[in-house]
Design an enzyme around this catalytic site. Sequence first.
Site, short mmCIF file in Angstrom:
data_model
loop_
_atom_site.label_atom_id
_atom_site.label_comp_id
_atom_site.label_asym_id
_atom_site.label_seq_id
_atom_site.Cartn_x
_atom_site.Cartn_y
_atom_site.Cartn_z
N ASN A 1 56.67 -1.93 -60.60
CA ASN A 1 56.52 -0.79 -59.69
C ASN A 1 57.84 -0.23 -59.18
O ASN A 1 57.99 0.07 -57.99
CB ASN A 1 55.60 -1.17 -58.52
N TYR B 1 52.42 -8.60 -60.69
CA TYR B 1 52.02 -7.23 -60.38
C TYR B 1 52.63 -6.93 -59.01
O TYR B 1 52.07 -7.27 -57.98
CB TYR B 1 50.51 -7.10 -60.38
N ASP C 1 46.52 3.67 -67.90
CA ASP C 1 47.60 4.62 -67.63
C ASP C 1 48.97 4.01 -67.93
O ASP C 1 49.99 4.71 -67.86
CB ASP C 1 47.52 5.15 -66.19
N HIS C 2 49.00 2.72 -68.24
CA HIS C 2 50.20 2.04 -68.72
C HIS C 2 50.01 1.70 -70.20
O HIS C 2 48.89 1.70 -70.72
CB HIS C 2 50.42 0.72 -67.97
#
Length: 386
Positions: free
Chosen positions: A270, A226, A372-373
């Site tokens: 990201n 992450y 949301d992913h």
Amino acid sequence: MPPKKSRKASGNNTGDKVATKKKKVEVKCITERTELKRMWQNDDGTCFKVVSWNVNGIRAVLKKSPNAFVDLVKKADYPDVICLQETKLQEKHLDDVKLNLKSLLKEEGYFSFWTCSTTKAGYSGSVAFVKTSIKVPSDSGNGGSVKKKKGLTKFFDVKKRGSSKKESKEEEELIDEQEFVLKPICDSNRILAAPVEYDIGGSKIHGKEGRIVSLHFPQFTLIALYVPNSGRKLERLDYRIKEWDTDLLTYVKKIESDRNVSVIWLGDLNVAHKGLDVYNDGAKHLTKSAGTTTEEKESFSTQLSAGYVDIFRHFHPDAEAQYTWWSTIGRGRPENKGWRLDYFIGSRRLTEPGSPVQCRDSYILFDVEGSDHCPIVLELEVKQNV
């Protein structure tokens, strides 16, 4: 004498200044998704499947849909590894008997490896589920109806209005289904060959935020990540590109050298690397938004140029509107106004003929909701170790 240039009158009719038009930046709004076909159909047992999903809070997902992860396992046909990011857990949640999170997917044959942030509550956190057993029909001869405890499903189930006390207090239900047992996996290619790691070295911050789970299999290493967000005001941009990105590349190179295997790093990275990876390429604010800054894109390009491949783009270089994240503000997801932030990045030799481990397909599970992913999938062909 050349003619005088005409002057455009201003709002106060003074006409004393020449109006200049600003060049408009063309914004491409791409929301129509390219339909993609599966690249590989395999039934000879060599497929090693990996699923990655940023869940944006694992307890929230379970509260909305208690069977969310069991459903995901079944939809993806019992993948070998499932990696989740942004669990937003602390160690106390893992030790909570009522939550019983450490047993999540245990009945489906998985063992879990958790890491939590020790720097901030309700922040970051990752888990990797590794399939250690397969479900096979029981040969006990009992068959038929099986009593199953509700477990996590019961704990997270939201009571419906008007439900009777008898229904709400029911602890067990009778399910008419085939009885299964778990049989340990014997294939050495699917058994971890070294201890799991939760750090990439370098900065002391990396290992404290629950962002890393490294799984070392005999012929390759998976690094579930992450990646730090640069922040709304880009306050962590320098840390992201000057420390995290460089330390990650050093760590990956060391594994390749020490183990002589290919490496795949994956998860919510990201960054929306190319114009195709954002729905509104060209929008002015993107250069100042975390995930789409020039610095982040260039840093990502530097990593790839060191001998690595964006596996999804390797198979689908021109596919449009293949997003994995949508803003929860407005109608981002229904209108497919998103970004592609989730990736599988692999050693280049994984895409070359003759490699003992080869990438065969990568795709996105757009219809899986709860975050949301959405999840992404990688399929590898792992040939028998010789």
